[in-house]
Design a protein around this motif. Structure first.
Motif, mmCIF file in Angstrom:
data_model
loop_
_atom_site.group_PDB
_atom_site.id
_atom_site.type_symbol
_atom_site.label_atom_id
_atom_site.label_comp_id
_atom_site.label_asym_id
_atom_site.label_seq_id
_atom_site.Cartn_x
_atom_site.Cartn_y
_atom_site.Cartn_z
ATOM 1 N N ALA A 285 2.507 30.753 28.822
ATOM 2 C CA ALA A 285 2.855 31.160 27.985
ATOM 3 C C ALA A 285 3.502 28.665 28.770
ATOM 4 O O ALA A 285 3.947 29.219 29.626
ATOM 5 C CB ALA A 285 4.304 31.342 27.590
ATOM 6 N N TYR A 286 3.382 27.872 27.967
ATOM 7 C CA TYR A 286 4.155 26.797 28.688
ATOM 8 C C TYR A 286 4.199 25.843 27.600
ATOM 9 O O TYR A 286 4.658 26.286 25.934
ATOM 10 C CB TYR A 286 2.667 25.958 28.632
ATOM 11 N N LEU A 287 5.180 24.842 27.699
ATOM 12 C CA LEU A 287 6.128 24.206 26.282
ATOM 13 C C LEU A 287 5.889 22.915 26.995
ATOM 14 O O LEU A 287 6.268 21.800 27.830
ATOM 15 C CB LEU A 287 7.106 24.932 26.096
ATOM 16 N N LEU B 206 4.488 18.776 29.863
ATOM 17 C CA LEU B 206 4.171 20.472 30.315
ATOM 18 C C LEU B 206 5.684 20.811 31.495
ATOM 19 O O LEU B 206 5.292 20.459 32.044
ATOM 20 C CB LEU B 206 2.967 19.964 30.686
ATOM 21 N N GLN B 207 5.700 21.997 30.470
ATOM 22 C CA GLN B 207 6.903 22.874 31.507
ATOM 23 C C GLN B 207 6.476 24.036 31.319
ATOM 24 O O GLN B 207 5.466 24.871 30.435
ATOM 25 C CB GLN B 207 7.703 23.233 31.480
ATOM 26 N N LEU C 213 2.132 26.716 24.015
ATOM 27 C CA LEU C 213 0.485 27.062 24.516
ATOM 28 C C LEU C 213 0.822 28.178 24.924
ATOM 29 O O LEU C 213 1.492 28.416 26.466
ATOM 30 C CB LEU C 213 -0.194 26.198 25.182
ATOM 31 N N LEU C 214 0.088 29.146 24.061
ATOM 32 C CA LEU C 214 -0.273 30.500 25.105
ATOM 33 C C LEU C 214 -1.969 30.570 25.505
ATOM 34 O O LEU C 214 -2.568 29.718 24.419
ATOM 35 C CB LEU C 214 -0.243 31.757 23.736
ATOM 36 N N ILE D 283 -3.887 16.650 26.256
ATOM 37 C CA ILE D 283 -4.764 17.676 25.275
ATOM 38 C C ILE D 283 -4.051 17.246 24.274
ATOM 39 O O ILE D 283 -3.621 17.664 23.595
ATOM 40 C CB ILE D 283 -5.497 18.614 25.719
ATOM 41 N N LEU D 284 -2.764 18.690 24.994
ATOM 42 C CA LEU D 284 -1.552 18.771 23.848
ATOM 43 C C LEU D 284 -0.370 17.624 23.854
ATOM 44 O O LEU D 284 -0.398 17.802 22.322
ATOM 45 C CB LEU D 284 -0.593 19.907 24.657
#
Length: 417
Positions: A130-132, A138-139, A197-198, A215-216
């Motif tokens: 999982a990202y945030l 991005l973390q 993001l998962l 991209i995010l």
């Protein structure tokens, strides 16, 4: 696939409430014959499961896990209840094997998230991540339960070396193998504009974090973004199944992230409470969180162990000092992976016991380095020096004995006279 049917079934529910916008995509990739990834998009619940076991058993395991998760998940973000749902998924896989469904040894990762309003809760087992994306940065929220993560944390290999390591696919925790398996739970508040993001390791293993971040941040529509991420992994080789879920936080979320990692613990197995975040009168906040997670840091030049996690929220530390290991930070300069530098930000581990085990590993590496750095001839020199000193002492003793003998003879001569 069943995962895609689940996805289509859930889209109609999204319009019923003010929930986050999302997008998802899963692909078999360019190498595998079966897609063993499964996903759930059931707002406010989102999940990725990456199955394993061969001969399509991984596909069975991941689908069973997703179905059990959806059936048992709470209606709103809640760490304890989401953890219970993941444990139910674990038991469902084990029960299926006993009933002759799938095959022995099948299992799956599970990374599940619940996002509603500003509140985000994540339950994780395995190496699906999982990202945030927060303010364009991005973390990574989760820590992989994998052999590579353990080796990197212990300083035995670098992240670059892990990418080509022959055992890079070995995970240390999965659903379906142990009835007592528990997820790690992460709870936090998110901001308006944040993006979750998962993904399975088919994405994170093929696309580096900087490109994920780009991209995010660049592709605004979440469905197009999920597709772009999967396409990037396929372009890079598509060595594994690839799954991505992109979820945008609703616009009424608050502007400050507060997060903490806790251990999910269920029923009689669970021995403590989950994270509690209390905001008082808009002036400040206080955190009560589970003290089972830990990290290694430095204090007064020594490696120290802390309970909790690095950092602070609104000036309130998220950790407490546990003990000093007695290992000097400067001694870490000669072991791999820049351990002494990483200590400045804190090296996170699952428990205080794991922290102590990691320190013992470093001490062994330091001792091995000292031994290998000792010149081969040094011991011989020490022996020669010791022998020389002994010879000198022997000569001095002989001289003293000779002098004493001469004096005695002189005295005897005088008496005779």
């Amino acid at each position: 696939m069943a995962a895609e049917k689940e996805h289509k079934h859930i889209r109609g529910r999204h319009a019923k409430g003010a929930l986050p916008s999302y997008g998802s995509r899963t692909d078999v990739g360019l190498v595998r014959e079966h897609n063993e990834d499964s996903l759930a998009v059931n707002p406010p619940l989102y999940a990725v499961a990456d199955g394993m076991g061969g001969h399509a058993a991984g596909e069975v395991a991941s689908e069973i896990a997703i179905q059990a998760l959806v059936a048992n998940a709470p209606d709103t973000p809640d760490g304890d209840n989401l953890a219970r749902a993941v444990v139910a998924a674990n038991h469902a896989i084990i029960r299926a094997v006993h009933e002759g469904i799938g095959r022995k040894g099948m299992g799956t990762t599970m990374t599940a998230a619940m996002l509603s309003g500003k509140r985000l809760v994540i339950a994780q087992v395995g190496d699906s991540r999982a990202y945030l994306l927060h303010e364009g940065s991005l973390q990574r929220i989760t820590r992989d339960h994998s052999l590579m993560a353990d080796l990197i944390d212990s300083g035995q290999i670098t992240p670059e070396e892990a990418k080509t390591h022959p055992q890079r696919s070995v995970i240390t925790r999965a659903l379906g193998s142990d009835p007592s398996t528990l997820p790690d739970i992460y709870e936090m508040n998110v901001s308006a504009g944040d993006r979750l993001l998962l993904c399975s390791d088919g994405l994170s293993g093929m696309v580096d974090d900087p490109l994920l971040e780009s991209i995010l941040a660049r592709v605004k529509d979440p469905q197009r973004c999920a597709a772009a991420l999967v396409n990037e992994a396929i372009t890079a080789g598509g060595h594994d199944n690839v799954t991505a879920i992109v979820v945008d936080a609703p616009s009424n979320a608050e502007a400050i992230i507060k997060k903490e990692t806790i251990k999910g613990r269920i029923g009689a197995i669970i021995a403590a409470i989950a994270l509690v975040l209390v905001l008082a009168g808009g002036i400040g906040g206080s955190l009560a969180y589970l003290n089972h997670t830990a990290f290694l840091g430095e204090q007064d030049g020594n490696v120290t162990v802390y309970r909790g996690m690095p950092g602070a929220v609104m000036g309130i530390p998220l950790s407490t000092f546990d003990h000093d290991t007695g290992l000097a930070v400067e001694e870490l300069d000669n072991i791999p992976a820049n351990v002494s530098e990483r200590l400045k930000d804190g090296i996170r581990v699952d428990s205080v016991a794991d922290a102590d085990a990691l320190v013992e590993t470093w001490k062994k590496q330091i001792e091995e380095h000292k031994q290998s750095a000792t010149p081969e001839g040094e011991n011989e020199k020490d022996k020669d020096s010791s022998a020389s000193t002994t010879d000198e002492k022997t000569t001095d003793s002989q001289k003293e004995a000779s002098t004493t003998s001469e004096r005695t003879q002189e005295n005897e001569g005088g008496d005779e006279q």
